[in-house]
Design a protein around this motif. Structure first.
Motif, PDB file in Angstrom:
ATOM      1  N   GLY A  76      15.230  24.213  20.655  1.00 19.92           N
ATOM      2  CA  GLY A  76      14.648  23.370  21.680  1.00 19.92           C
ATOM      3  C   GLY A  76      14.459  24.780  22.998  1.00 19.92           C
ATOM      4  N   ILE A  77      15.454  23.763  23.375  1.00 16.27           N
ATOM      5  CA  ILE A  77      15.429  25.654  24.695  1.00 16.27           C
ATOM      6  C   ILE A  77      14.761  26.809  25.346  1.00 16.27           C
ATOM      7  N   MET A  78      15.034  27.622  23.901  1.00 13.12           N
ATOM      8  CA  MET A  78      14.123  28.717  24.242  1.00 13.12           C
ATOM      9  C   MET A  78      12.872  28.901  24.256  1.00 13.12           C
ATOM     10  N   PRO A  79      12.475  28.139  23.708  1.00 16.77           N
ATOM     11  CA  PRO A  79      10.611  28.087  23.141  1.00 16.77           C
ATOM     12  C   PRO A  79      10.126  27.073  24.168  1.00 16.77           C
ATOM     13  N   LEU A  80      10.722  25.740  24.774  1.00 16.76           N
ATOM     14  CA  LEU A  80      10.879  25.236  26.545  1.00 16.76           C
ATOM     15  C   LEU A  80      10.366  26.705  27.614  1.00 16.76           C
ATOM     16  N   THR A  81      11.528  26.755  27.356  1.00 22.79           N
ATOM     17  CA  THR A  81      11.777  27.710  28.838  1.00 22.79           C
ATOM     18  C   THR A  81      10.668  28.521  28.474  1.00 22.79           C
ATOM     19  N   ALA A  82      10.307  29.769  27.226  1.00 19.00           N
ATOM     20  CA  ALA A  82       8.719  30.593  26.943  1.00 19.00           C
ATOM     21  C   ALA A  82       8.074  29.413  27.868  1.00 19.00           C
ATOM     22  N   PHE A  83       7.497  27.709  27.171  1.00 18.92           N
ATOM     23  CA  PHE A  83       6.027  27.651  27.505  1.00 18.92           C
ATOM     24  C   PHE A  83       6.149  27.009  29.199  1.00 18.92           C
ATOM     25  N   LEU A  84       7.594  26.840  29.682  1.00 21.59           N
ATOM     26  CA  LEU A  84       7.742  26.632  31.009  1.00 21.59           C
ATOM     27  C   LEU A  84       6.897  27.977  32.266  1.00 21.59           C
ATOM     28  N   LEU A  85       7.660  28.717  31.942  1.00 21.25           N
ATOM     29  CA  LEU A  85       7.432  29.888  32.691  1.00 21.25           C
ATOM     30  C   LEU A  85       5.967  30.751  32.440  1.00 21.25           C
ATOM     31  N   SER A  86       5.735  30.773  31.145  1.00 19.30           N
ATOM     32  CA  SER A  86       4.031  30.592  31.076  1.00 19.30           C
ATOM     33  C   SER A  86       3.156  30.374  31.663  1.00 19.30           C
ATOM     34  N   LEU A  87       3.601  29.200  31.926  1.00 25.08           N
ATOM     35  CA  LEU A  87       2.357  28.153  33.166  1.00 25.08           C
ATOM     36  C   LEU A  87       3.259  28.095  34.557  1.00 25.08           C
ATOM     37  N   ALA A  88       3.978  28.649  34.571  1.00 18.67           N
ATOM     38  CA  ALA A  88       4.526  29.077  35.847  1.00 18.67           C
ATOM     39  C   ALA A  88       4.196  29.777  36.623  1.00 18.67           C
ATOM     40  N   PHE A  89       3.936  30.850  35.748  1.00 25.45           N
ATOM     41  CA  PHE A  89       2.936  32.579  36.411  1.00 25.45           C
ATOM     42  C   PHE A  89       1.864  32.370  36.198  1.00 25.45           C
ATOM     43  N   ASN A  90       1.523  31.195  34.906  1.00 28.67           N
ATOM     44  CA  ASN A  90      -0.282  31.767  35.077  1.00 28.67           C
ATOM     45  C   ASN A  90      -0.406  33.294  34.388  1.00 28.67           C
ATOM     46  N   ILE A  91      -0.053  33.348  33.323  1.00 31.14           N
ATOM     47  CA  ILE A  91      -0.097  34.549  32.382  1.00 31.14           C
ATOM     48  C   ILE A  91      -1.189  34.665  31.754  1.00 31.14           C
ATOM     49  N   LEU A  92      -2.550  35.326  31.439  1.00 30.25           N
ATOM     50  CA  LEU A  92      -3.426  35.122  30.317  1.00 30.25           C
ATOM     51  C   LEU A  92      -2.833  34.163  28.910  1.00 30.25           C
ATOM     52  N   PRO A  93      -3.590  34.042  28.497  1.00 34.07           N
ATOM     53  CA  PRO A  93      -3.004  33.494  26.942  1.00 34.07           C
ATOM     54  C   PRO A  93      -2.304  33.833  25.937  1.00 34.07           C
ATOM     55  N   ILE A  94      -3.163  35.549  25.617  1.00 33.22           N
ATOM     56  CA  ILE A  94      -2.584  36.233  25.075  1.00 33.22           C
ATOM     57  C   ILE A  94      -1.505  36.565  25.355  1.00 33.22           C
ATOM     58  N   GLN A  95      -0.930  36.991  26.816  1.00 32.60           N
ATOM     59  CA  GLN A  95       0.396  36.868  26.892  1.00 32.60           C
ATOM     60  C   GLN A  95       1.076  36.104  26.967  1.00 32.60           C
ATOM     61  N   ALA A  96       0.773  34.653  26.976  1.00 33.92           N
ATOM     62  CA  ALA A  96       1.361  32.931  26.941  1.00 33.92           C
ATOM     63  C   ALA A  96       2.351  33.563  25.473  1.00 33.92           C
ATOM     64  N   VAL A  97       1.222  33.641  24.691  1.00 33.36           N
ATOM     65  CA  VAL A  97       1.429  33.429  23.249  1.00 33.36           C
ATOM     66  C   VAL A  97       2.745  34.383  22.655  1.00 33.36           C
ATOM     67  N   VAL A  98       2.610  36.079  23.343  1.00 31.44           N
ATOM     68  CA  VAL A  98       3.537  36.688  22.970  1.00 31.44           C
ATOM     69  C   VAL A  98       5.129  36.089  23.387  1.00 31.44           C
ATOM     70  N   VAL A  99       5.252  35.842  25.036  1.00 29.50           N
ATOM     71  CA  VAL A  99       6.374  35.097  25.067  1.00 29.50           C
ATOM     72  C   VAL A  99       6.564  33.608  24.569  1.00 29.50           C
ATOM     73  N   MET A 100       5.601  33.227  24.084  1.00 31.07           N
ATOM     74  CA  MET A 100       6.473  32.059  23.075  1.00 31.07           C
ATOM     75  C   MET A 100       6.451  32.400  21.843  1.00 31.07           C
ATOM     76  N   ILE A 101       5.757  33.783  21.281  1.00 31.06           N
ATOM     77  CA  ILE A 101       6.882  33.869  20.055  1.00 31.06           C
ATOM     78  C   ILE A 101       7.768  34.993  20.231  1.00 31.06           C
ATOM     79  N   MET A 102       8.540  34.659  20.823  1.00 32.67           N
ATOM     80  CA  MET A 102       9.615  35.488  21.929  1.00 32.67           C
ATOM     81  C   MET A 102      10.580  34.175  21.604  1.00 32.67           C
ATOM     82  N   ILE A 146       2.825  23.854  18.285  1.00 31.47           N
ATOM     83  CA  ILE A 146       3.124  22.505  18.986  1.00 31.47           C
ATOM     84  C   ILE A 146       3.207  23.482  20.315  1.00 31.47           C
ATOM     85  N   TYR A 147       3.916  24.545  20.283  1.00 32.54           N
ATOM     86  CA  TYR A 147       3.085  24.921  22.238  1.00 32.54           C
ATOM     87  C   TYR A 147       2.585  26.521  22.601  1.00 32.54           C
ATOM     88  N   THR A 148       1.411  27.044  21.306  1.00 36.38           N
ATOM     89  CA  THR A 148      -0.069  27.694  21.313  1.00 36.38           C
ATOM     90  C   THR A 148      -1.038  26.996  21.238  1.00 36.38           C
TER      91      THR A 148
END
Length: 346
Positions: A76-102, A146-148
């Motif tokens: 719950g917390i970890m995927p949501l945190t990954a999603f918010l961090l990816s949005l906040a830093f506006n990283i590339l989609p493929i980089q957002a995916v690896v953050v979400m996988i983590m 859900i997140y990607t």
């Protein structure tokens, strides 16, 4: 200009990432390291199992409040945190995916070792690691779906169920044997536990050092990934501890949940990434699992040293407790004997 930042023999270089070609030495070292780590990890988990009481483990399964809190943190917390961090830093989609996988990975086994050193609930720690690894079979695909969706087609991600299953078996079997040894020969189990905890601490350092040698390629990646790799594990430790405390868990269980939340299975993340993406995509996401593993270990060591310092300064040792109890018992018996207290007990 892009190539000036990379070595001449770099295979991938576009100014944002630079990876050297693997040589035969690296391939040989990789095989040796994998074999060594597999054996050592099994021995460490066997020793961790020697600290688990079968009755306590079953109690956590029958009354899984701690495990449920850990589940909410992990998926719950970890995927949501990954999603918010990816949005906040506006990283590339493929980089957002690896953050979400983590963020969707289950807890790592290193958390069991650190939990032992911070006097955590080992029964809960191993229960959470086992359950999160088992539940990852369904929760990882669900969370990623859900997140990607806003970044990539879910069909592009290939989840290695065989790797997750192997991780589960590699975790459950030695822990079960350790629990059996603790049940049959508790005195010998304590000796095995002490040796295993030291070996586990050394193993964590060896993995970090050899991993740096194995991935000796030069990486030049966006600073945003370094920042996310720093914030993400720290947020996991902090939010996991706070949620556990809000849920009413005891302090030693809060420490356990915190470690289980922040310490992710980075090896599994690396496997998913390497199986799922092309070399062109990997150049933008190749190093994030390593960045996360470095900072999750650094923050875990800070937690360990901070707790040990606090314990030394503020927590009574076992000898101090025994002396205090002895003194209180003498005073209570003195009331029965007419109030006489010797000068030694005053």
């Amino acid at each position: 200009e892009n190539f000036t930042a990379c070595p001449a023999n770099a295979t991938i270089c576009d100014g944002t990432s630079c990876v050297l070609a693997e040589d035969n030495f690296n391939q040989t070292l990789n095989v040796v390291l994998s074999t060594f780590l597999t054996v050592m990890l099994a021995l460490v988990m066997f020793s961790m199992g020697c600290n688990v009481e079968i009755n306590n483990f079953l109690r956590h399964i029958k009354r899984p409040w701690g495990i449920l809190v850990g589940f909410l943190c992990q998926f719950g917390i970890m995927p949501l945190t990954a999603f918010l961090l990816s949005l906040a830093f506006n990283i590339l989609p493929i980089q957002a995916v690896v953050v979400m996988i983590m963020g969707c990975c289950p807890g790592g086994t290193a958390s069991n070792i650190i939990a032992y050193w911070v006097d955590g609930d080992m029964d809960l720690s191993i229960s959470m690691t086992t359950c999160s690894t088992l539940l990852a079979m369904g929760m990882m695909p669900l969370c990623l779906f859900i997140y990607t969706k806003m970044w990539t087609d879910a069909d592009a991600i290939v989840l290695p169920y065989d790797s997750i299953g192997t991780s589960l078996v590699a975790l459950v079997i030695p822990v079960s044997i350790g629990m059996f040894v603790n049940h049959k020969w508790p005195s010998k189990a304590k000796i095995i536990l002490k040796v295993g905890s030291i070996v586990g601490a050394v193993l964590i350092v060896v993995v970090a050092v050899v991993g740096g040698i194995l991935y000796k390629g030069s990486w030049v990646i966006t600073p945003k990934l370094w920042i996310i790799g720093t914030i993400f594990p720290a947020a996991g430790y902090t939010l996991g501890f706070l949620l556990a405390r809000i849920a009413g868990l005891s302090w030693h269980r809060c420490r356990t949940v915190s470690l289980e939340t922040g310490m992710q299975n980075t090896q599994l993340c690396s496997t998913v990434v390497q199986l799922s993406f092309t070399p062109e995509q990997l150049e933008l996401m190749f190093t994030f699992p390593l960045i996360y593993s470095i900072f999750q270990l650094l923050f875990a060591l800070l937690i360990l040293f901070g707790y040990r310092f606090y314990r030394r300064r503020h927590v009574k040792t076992k000898t101090d407790v025994e002396k205090t109890e002895k003194k209180e018992d003498s005073k209570s018996s003195a009331k029965i004997n007419g109030g006489f207290v010797s000068d030694e007990m005053k």
